[in-house]
Design an enzyme around this catalytic site. Structure first.
Site, PDB file in Angstrom:
ATOM      1  N   TYR A   1      11.659   6.695  -4.144  1.00  0.00           N
ATOM      2  CA  TYR A   1      11.310   6.588  -2.733  1.00  0.00           C
ATOM      3  C   TYR A   1      12.588   6.535  -1.909  1.00  0.00           C
ATOM      4  CZ  TYR A   1       9.266   4.718   1.578  1.00  0.00           C
ATOM      5  OH  TYR A   1       8.877   4.520   2.874  1.00  0.00           O
TER       6      TYR A   1
ATOM      7  N   ASP B   1      16.156  -1.297  11.557  1.00  0.00           N
ATOM      8  CA  ASP B   1      15.096  -0.302  11.337  1.00  0.00           C
ATOM      9  C   ASP B   1      14.192  -0.238  12.568  1.00  0.00           C
ATOM     10  OD1 ASP B   1      13.363   1.513  10.206  1.00  0.00           O
ATOM     11  OD2 ASP B   1      12.295   0.016   9.002  1.00  0.00           O
TER      12      ASP B   1
ATOM     13  N   ASP C   1      10.457   8.645   3.690  1.00  0.00           N
ATOM     14  CA  ASP C   1       9.986   8.030   4.929  1.00  0.00           C
ATOM     15  C   ASP C   1      10.484   8.863   6.106  1.00  0.00           C
ATOM     16  OD1 ASP C   1       9.462   6.440   7.130  1.00  0.00           O
ATOM     17  OD2 ASP C   1      10.486   4.664   6.357  1.00  0.00           O
TER      18      ASP C   1
ATOM     19  N   ASP D   1       9.381   8.443   9.255  1.00  0.00           N
ATOM     20  CA  ASP D   1       9.087   7.708  10.487  1.00  0.00           C
ATOM     21  C   ASP D   1       7.940   8.373  11.257  1.00  0.00           C
ATOM     22  OD1 ASP D   1      10.973   5.828   9.831  1.00  0.00           O
ATOM     23  OD2 ASP D   1      12.531   6.618  11.142  1.00  0.00           O
TER      24      ASP D   1
ATOM     25  N   HIS E   1       6.085  10.785   4.389  1.00  0.00           N
ATOM     26  CA  HIS E   1       5.006  10.122   5.125  1.00  0.00           C
ATOM     27  C   HIS E   1       5.372   9.992   6.593  1.00  0.00           C
ATOM     28  CE1 HIS E   1       6.846   6.052   5.359  1.00  0.00           C
ATOM     29  NE2 HIS E   1       7.132   6.149   4.082  1.00  0.00           N
TER      30      HIS E   1
ATOM     31  N   GLU F   1       4.017   8.209  10.359  1.00  0.00           N
ATOM     32  CA  GLU F   1       3.275   7.034  10.808  1.00  0.00           C
ATOM     33  C   GLU F   1       2.760   7.205  12.226  1.00  0.00           C
ATOM     34  OE1 GLU F   1       6.788   3.957  11.954  1.00  0.00           O
ATOM     35  OE2 GLU F   1       6.896   4.934   9.996  1.00  0.00           O
TER      36      GLU F   1
ATOM     37  N   CYS G   1      10.243  -1.356  12.062  1.00  0.00           N
ATOM     38  CA  CYS G   1       9.858  -1.658  10.695  1.00  0.00           C
ATOM     39  C   CYS G   1       8.414  -2.133  10.673  1.00  0.00           C
ATOM     40  CB  CYS G   1      10.775  -2.741  10.124  1.00  0.00           C
ATOM     41  SG  CYS G   1      10.209  -3.439   8.559  1.00  0.00           S
TER      42      CYS G   1
ATOM     43  N   ARG H   1       0.706   7.377   7.272  1.00  0.00           N
ATOM     44  CA  ARG H   1       0.805   5.912   7.323  1.00  0.00           C
ATOM     45  C   ARG H   1       0.183   5.403   8.620  1.00  0.00           C
ATOM     46  NH1 ARG H   1       6.567   2.594   7.509  1.00  0.00           N
ATOM     47  NH2 ARG H   1       5.999   1.339   9.330  1.00  0.00           N
TER      48      ARG H   1
ATOM     49  N   GLU I   1      -0.139   0.394   6.076  1.00  0.00           N
ATOM     50  CA  GLU I   1       1.023  -0.502   6.119  1.00  0.00           C
ATOM     51  C   GLU I   1       0.620  -1.934   6.430  1.00  0.00           C
ATOM     52  OE1 GLU I   1       3.646  -1.408   5.057  1.00  0.00           O
ATOM     53  OE2 GLU I   1       5.339  -0.593   6.207  1.00  0.00           O
TER      54      GLU I   1
ATOM     55  N   ASN J   1       2.651  -0.618  -0.271  1.00  0.00           N
ATOM     56  CA  ASN J   1       4.051  -0.961  -0.025  1.00  0.00           C
ATOM     57  C   ASN J   1       4.280  -2.408  -0.443  1.00  0.00           C
ATOM     58  OD1 ASN J   1       6.642  -1.363   0.886  1.00  0.00           O
ATOM     59  ND2 ASN J   1       6.158  -1.147   3.064  1.00  0.00           N
TER      60      ASN J   1
END
Length: 297
Positions: A48, A62, A89, A91, A116, A118, A126, A161, A191, A213
């Protein structure tokens, strides 16, 4: 070899098959290419690439400060170093639908197996921090649809996500999971689930694979792999674990050197030069002499 001998196409095909296998796939977060090789040697199923870790590596919080160029560059470096599939990731996709489309193709070119996206506002935070905001459901669906349309390799995995659990509640998270599946997402990433029961609600709501996660010091109960597998979770990530371990070890080592004025007592806690060179497949490093703990080069 100084690079993976498995093609991105084969990694993506293997990732697809693994998600459909009924076996839990374990993807620790690699904070650099060398740690990705460690993940492979330890027998895990994938790697990952965490946005939080990349931000921290650059000395940033983050909160959406990294760029597509930075993420694609580090992802390519990591994917090159391992035969395992890498999930990245991405974002919010670094913008709106046209940016999302570009993000998908840039990460395809980087050689990873999937990404992914989101449903937070851009810039994001984060997923285990307070103060998150999410876009409306239609906007999020457009992001996923743009990603699905943009990919050129049909085996490239598009994961969706949702951060709605901590903002709008569990019921909305469930509805968004269904909507993102309908938009073409191959994998759902809910998440900041609080516990096993919340993962069960997501599992019963969608037909595609789901991701857990298991980040430390966050809002989710840390569940074992056996528990996650029994819940029907298909993929678990440990995004920041290796970075946290490495940084604590580095911090302790520096403190010891500062106190003692030398590092002799730390040698047994270090990876040896032989092990490091073996990890990068460097065959020309010379002959190991255990009596002096060094290589003759």
């Amino acid at each position: 070899m100084l690079h993976s001998t498995t093609s991105p196409t084969d990694k993506r095909s293997a990732f697809r098959a693994a998600l459909a296998s009924g076996r839990l796939q374990r993807f620790p977060g690699a904070f650099n290419p060398l740690s990705a090789r460690l993940v492979q040697r330890a027998g895990f199923e994938g790697v990952y690439v965490s946005g939080a870790v990349l931000a921290a590596d650059l000395g940033l919080p983050d909160i959406g400060l990294t760029t597509l160029t930075e993420v694609a560059g580090r992802s390519q470096q990591i994917a090159r170093m391992t035969d395992l599939p890498a999930l990245v990731d991405a974002d919010t996709g670094f913008g709106e639908p046209m940016n999302v489309a570009r993000t998908v193709q840039a990460l395809e070119d980087a050689g990873v197996a999937g990404l992914h996206l989101e449903d937070q506002v851009n810039p994001k935070r984060c997923g285990h921090l307070d103060g998150k905001e999410v876009v409306d459901r239609d906007t999020a669906v457009r992001r996923i649809s743009a990603a699905v349309t943009a990919r050129r390799d049909p085996n490239f995995v598009i994961a969706a996500r949702t951060d709605a659990r901590g903002v709008l509640g569990m019921a909305e998270a469930v509805e968004r999971a269904r909507a993102y599946q309908d938009a073409g997402a191959d994998l759902i990433f809910p998440e900041a689930m609080a516990d096993a029961a919340e993962f069960e609600r997501i599992r019963s709501a969608v037909d595609v694979p789901i991701l857990a996660n298991m980040t430390e010091f966050g809002k989710s109960e840390l569940l074992s792999t056996s528990t996650l597998e029994s819940l029907g979770v298909n993929l678990v990530i440990y995004p920041v674990t290796l970075l946290r371990l490495a940084m604590r070890a580095a911090e302790d080592g520096l403190a010891s050197i500062a106190e003692r004025g030398e590092q002799t007592e730390l040698l047994d806690r270090m990876q040896h030069r032989r092990e490091l060179y073996d990890l990068v497949d460097y065959a020309g490093y010379g002959t190991f002499d255990s009596s002096v703990h060094d290589f003759r080069v």
